[in-house]
Motif scaffolding. Structure first.
Motif, PDB file in Angstrom:
ATOM      1  N   GLN A   1       0.840  -1.190   0.000  1.00  0.00           N
ATOM      2  CA  GLN A   1       0.000   0.000   0.000  1.00  0.00           C
ATOM      3  C   GLN A   1       0.876   1.242   0.000  1.00  0.00           C
ATOM      4  O   GLN A   1       1.774   1.370   0.822  1.00  0.00           O
ATOM      5  CB  GLN A   1      -0.903   0.009   1.253  1.00  0.00           C
ATOM      6  N   VAL A   2       0.617   2.137  -0.933  1.00  0.00           N
ATOM      7  CA  VAL A   2       1.382   3.376  -1.028  1.00  0.00           C
ATOM      8  C   VAL A   2       0.595   4.493  -0.349  1.00  0.00           C
ATOM      9  O   VAL A   2      -0.610   4.636  -0.558  1.00  0.00           O
ATOM     10  CB  VAL A   2       1.650   3.736  -2.500  1.00  0.00           C
ATOM     11  N   GLN A   3       1.302   5.250   0.468  1.00  0.00           N
ATOM     12  CA  GLN A   3       0.663   6.387   1.142  1.00  0.00           C
ATOM     13  C   GLN A   3       1.464   7.645   0.893  1.00  0.00           C
ATOM     14  O   GLN A   3       2.702   7.613   0.865  1.00  0.00           O
ATOM     15  CB  GLN A   3       0.573   6.139   2.652  1.00  0.00           C
ATOM     16  N   LEU A   4       0.749   8.763   0.732  1.00  0.00           N
ATOM     17  CA  LEU A   4       1.373  10.064   0.592  1.00  0.00           C
ATOM     18  C   LEU A   4       0.833  10.950   1.711  1.00  0.00           C
ATOM     19  O   LEU A   4      -0.381  11.108   1.831  1.00  0.00           O
ATOM     20  CB  LEU A   4       1.063  10.699  -0.755  1.00  0.00           C
ATOM     21  N   VAL A   5       1.727  11.492   2.497  1.00  0.00           N
ATOM     22  CA  VAL A   5       1.325  12.330   3.615  1.00  0.00           C
ATOM     23  C   VAL A   5       1.890  13.733   3.406  1.00  0.00           C
ATOM     24  O   VAL A   5       3.109  13.911   3.333  1.00  0.00           O
ATOM     25  CB  VAL A   5       1.827  11.751   4.954  1.00  0.00           C
ATOM     26  N   GLU A   6       0.998  14.701   3.319  1.00  0.00           N
ATOM     27  CA  GLU A   6       1.386  16.079   3.062  1.00  0.00           C
ATOM     28  C   GLU A   6       1.385  16.880   4.346  1.00  0.00           C
ATOM     29  O   GLU A   6       0.646  16.583   5.295  1.00  0.00           O
ATOM     30  CB  GLU A   6       0.410  16.720   2.083  1.00  0.00           C
ATOM     31  N   SER A   7       2.175  17.934   4.352  1.00  0.00           N
ATOM     32  CA  SER A   7       2.187  18.862   5.470  1.00  0.00           C
ATOM     33  C   SER A   7       2.686  20.217   4.996  1.00  0.00           C
ATOM     34  O   SER A   7       3.239  20.323   3.892  1.00  0.00           O
ATOM     35  CB  SER A   7       3.078  18.343   6.606  1.00  0.00           C
ATOM     36  N   GLY A   8       2.474  21.236   5.821  1.00  0.00           N
ATOM     37  CA  GLY A   8       3.047  22.542   5.530  1.00  0.00           C
ATOM     38  C   GLY A   8       2.073  23.609   5.064  1.00  0.00           C
ATOM     39  O   GLY A   8       2.458  24.765   4.904  1.00  0.00           O
ATOM     40  N   GLY A   9       0.828  23.248   4.851  1.00  0.00           N
ATOM     41  CA  GLY A   9      -0.136  24.262   4.428  1.00  0.00           C
ATOM     42  C   GLY A   9      -0.477  25.205   5.576  1.00  0.00           C
ATOM     43  O   GLY A   9      -0.061  25.009   6.711  1.00  0.00           O
ATOM     44  N   GLY A  10      -1.238  26.253   5.250  1.00  0.00           N
ATOM     45  CA  GLY A  10      -1.632  27.189   6.281  1.00  0.00           C
ATOM     46  C   GLY A  10      -2.111  28.494   5.703  1.00  0.00           C
ATOM     47  O   GLY A  10      -2.377  28.603   4.504  1.00  0.00           O
ATOM     48  N   LEU A  11      -2.205  29.486   6.597  1.00  0.00           N
ATOM     49  CA  LEU A  11      -2.656  30.824   6.217  1.00  0.00           C
ATOM     50  C   LEU A  11      -1.456  31.757   6.201  1.00  0.00           C
ATOM     51  O   LEU A  11      -0.676  31.792   7.153  1.00  0.00           O
ATOM     52  CB  LEU A  11      -3.701  31.316   7.224  1.00  0.00           C
ATOM     53  N   GLN A  13      -0.037  35.809   4.568  1.00  0.00           N
ATOM     54  CA  GLN A  13      -0.376  37.055   3.876  1.00  0.00           C
ATOM     55  C   GLN A  13       0.268  37.088   2.497  1.00  0.00           C
ATOM     56  O   GLN A  13       1.296  36.433   2.256  1.00  0.00           O
ATOM     57  CB  GLN A  13       0.099  38.254   4.692  1.00  0.00           C
ATOM     58  N   ALA A  14      -0.333  37.849   1.615  1.00  0.00           N
ATOM     59  CA  ALA A  14       0.225  38.014   0.280  1.00  0.00           C
ATOM     60  C   ALA A  14       1.672  38.486   0.381  1.00  0.00           C
ATOM     61  O   ALA A  14       2.002  39.342   1.206  1.00  0.00           O
ATOM     62  CB  ALA A  14      -0.606  39.020  -0.514  1.00  0.00           C
ATOM     63  N   GLY A  15       2.523  37.900  -0.457  1.00  0.00           N
ATOM     64  CA  GLY A  15       3.943  38.207  -0.414  1.00  0.00           C
ATOM     65  C   GLY A  15       4.745  37.276   0.475  1.00  0.00           C
ATOM     66  O   GLY A  15       5.982  37.296   0.436  1.00  0.00           O
ATOM     67  N   GLY A  16       4.047  36.484   1.267  1.00  0.00           N
ATOM     68  CA  GLY A  16       4.714  35.572   2.182  1.00  0.00           C
ATOM     69  C   GLY A  16       5.124  34.269   1.515  1.00  0.00           C
ATOM     70  O   GLY A  16       4.984  34.095   0.300  1.00  0.00           O
ATOM     71  N   SER A  17       5.637  33.362   2.343  1.00  0.00           N
ATOM     72  CA  SER A  17       6.154  32.080   1.855  1.00  0.00           C
ATOM     73  C   SER A  17       5.611  30.926   2.668  1.00  0.00           C
ATOM     74  O   SER A  17       5.287  31.072   3.852  1.00  0.00           O
ATOM     75  CB  SER A  17       7.683  32.059   1.936  1.00  0.00           C
ATOM     76  N   LEU A  18       5.525  29.781   2.015  1.00  0.00           N
ATOM     77  CA  LEU A  18       5.196  28.515   2.664  1.00  0.00           C
ATOM     78  C   LEU A  18       5.998  27.422   1.992  1.00  0.00           C
ATOM     79  O   LEU A  18       6.356  27.536   0.813  1.00  0.00           O
ATOM     80  CB  LEU A  18       3.705  28.188   2.532  1.00  0.00           C
ATOM     81  N   ARG A  19       6.251  26.361   2.744  1.00  0.00           N
ATOM     82  CA  ARG A  19       6.924  25.195   2.179  1.00  0.00           C
ATOM     83  C   ARG A  19       6.077  23.965   2.455  1.00  0.00           C
ATOM     84  O   ARG A  19       5.841  23.617   3.623  1.00  0.00           O
ATOM     85  CB  ARG A  19       8.312  25.013   2.794  1.00  0.00           C
ATOM     86  N   LEU A  20       5.637  23.324   1.390  1.00  0.00           N
ATOM     87  CA  LEU A  20       4.865  22.102   1.507  1.00  0.00           C
ATOM     88  C   LEU A  20       5.799  20.899   1.412  1.00  0.00           C
ATOM     89  O   LEU A  20       6.795  20.934   0.689  1.00  0.00           O
ATOM     90  CB  LEU A  20       3.820  22.011   0.398  1.00  0.00           C
ATOM     91  N   SER A  21       5.444  19.850   2.149  1.00  0.00           N
ATOM     92  CA  SER A  21       6.188  18.594   2.093  1.00  0.00           C
ATOM     93  C   SER A  21       5.220  17.455   1.835  1.00  0.00           C
ATOM     94  O   SER A  21       4.061  17.513   2.240  1.00  0.00           O
ATOM     95  CB  SER A  21       6.919  18.339   3.407  1.00  0.00           C
ATOM     96  N   CYS A  22       5.725  16.426   1.181  1.00  0.00           N
ATOM     97  CA  CYS A  22       4.922  15.225   0.933  1.00  0.00           C
ATOM     98  C   CYS A  22       5.844  14.021   0.974  1.00  0.00           C
ATOM     99  O   CYS A  22       6.777  13.927   0.174  1.00  0.00           O
ATOM    100  CB  CYS A  22       4.235  15.316  -0.417  1.00  0.00           C
ATOM    101  N   ALA A  23       5.570  13.131   1.898  1.00  0.00           N
ATOM    102  CA  ALA A  23       6.374  11.926   2.042  1.00  0.00           C
ATOM    103  C   ALA A  23       5.590  10.736   1.518  1.00  0.00           C
ATOM    104  O   ALA A  23       4.485  10.453   2.003  1.00  0.00           O
ATOM    105  CB  ALA A  23       6.758  11.721   3.500  1.00  0.00           C
ATOM    106  N   ALA A  24       6.166  10.043   0.553  1.00  0.00           N
ATOM    107  CA  ALA A  24       5.544   8.845  -0.010  1.00  0.00           C
ATOM    108  C   ALA A  24       6.195   7.618   0.600  1.00  0.00           C
ATOM    109  O   ALA A  24       7.422   7.554   0.737  1.00  0.00           O
ATOM    110  CB  ALA A  24       5.699   8.828  -1.523  1.00  0.00           C
ATOM    111  N   SER A  25       5.380   6.653   0.977  1.00  0.00           N
ATOM    112  CA  SER A  25       5.902   5.419   1.564  1.00  0.00           C
ATOM    113  C   SER A  25       5.181   4.228   0.962  1.00  0.00           C
ATOM    114  O   SER A  25       4.071   4.337   0.450  1.00  0.00           O
ATOM    115  CB  SER A  25       5.720   5.440   3.089  1.00  0.00           C
TER     116      SER A  25
END
Length: 122
Positions: A1-11, A13-25
């Protein structure tokens, strides 16, 4: 069974930064392609960026110069994909989904993560 788990989303402000991660196993071919897609309210899911297991990356024109896809290069992170998002705009607001594709003796295999919400306020 393959699973993908994401993290890093959120709120953010415009001009800001976010980093999303996704680990597949799971039982994943060494040769694979990992991607990010996004779906805004009332719109169809759209492709954002792709990176191969060899490190070749491509991004949709809308995000070029602002988003960067990459993947881990250590043994335990080779199937982890990241999306660094800079200079975020309100129109980047969407649920972001991680995707992996690889070939198997049964044909192409596609798996999706559960999605992570990114909200950019004006």
């Amino acid at each position: 069974q393959v699973q993908l788990v994401e993290s890093g989303g959120g709120l953010v402000q415009a001009g800001g930064s976010l980093r999303l991660s996704c680990a597949a196993s799971g039982d994943i071919s060494e040769s694979n392609v990992m991607s990010w897609y996004r779906q805004a309210p009332g719109k169809e899911r759209e492709w954002v960026a792709t990176v191969t297991s060899g490190g070749a990356a491509n991004h949709v024109d809308l995000v070029k110069g602002r988003f960067t896809i990459s993947r881990g290069n250590a043994k335990n992170t080779k199937n982890t994909v990241y999306l660094q998002m800079n200079s975020l705009k309100p129109e980047d607001t969407a649920v972001y989904y991680c995707h992996i594709r690889y070939a198997s003796i049964y044909g192409a295999r596609d798996y999706w993560g559960q999605g992570t919400q990114v909200t950019v306020s004006a």
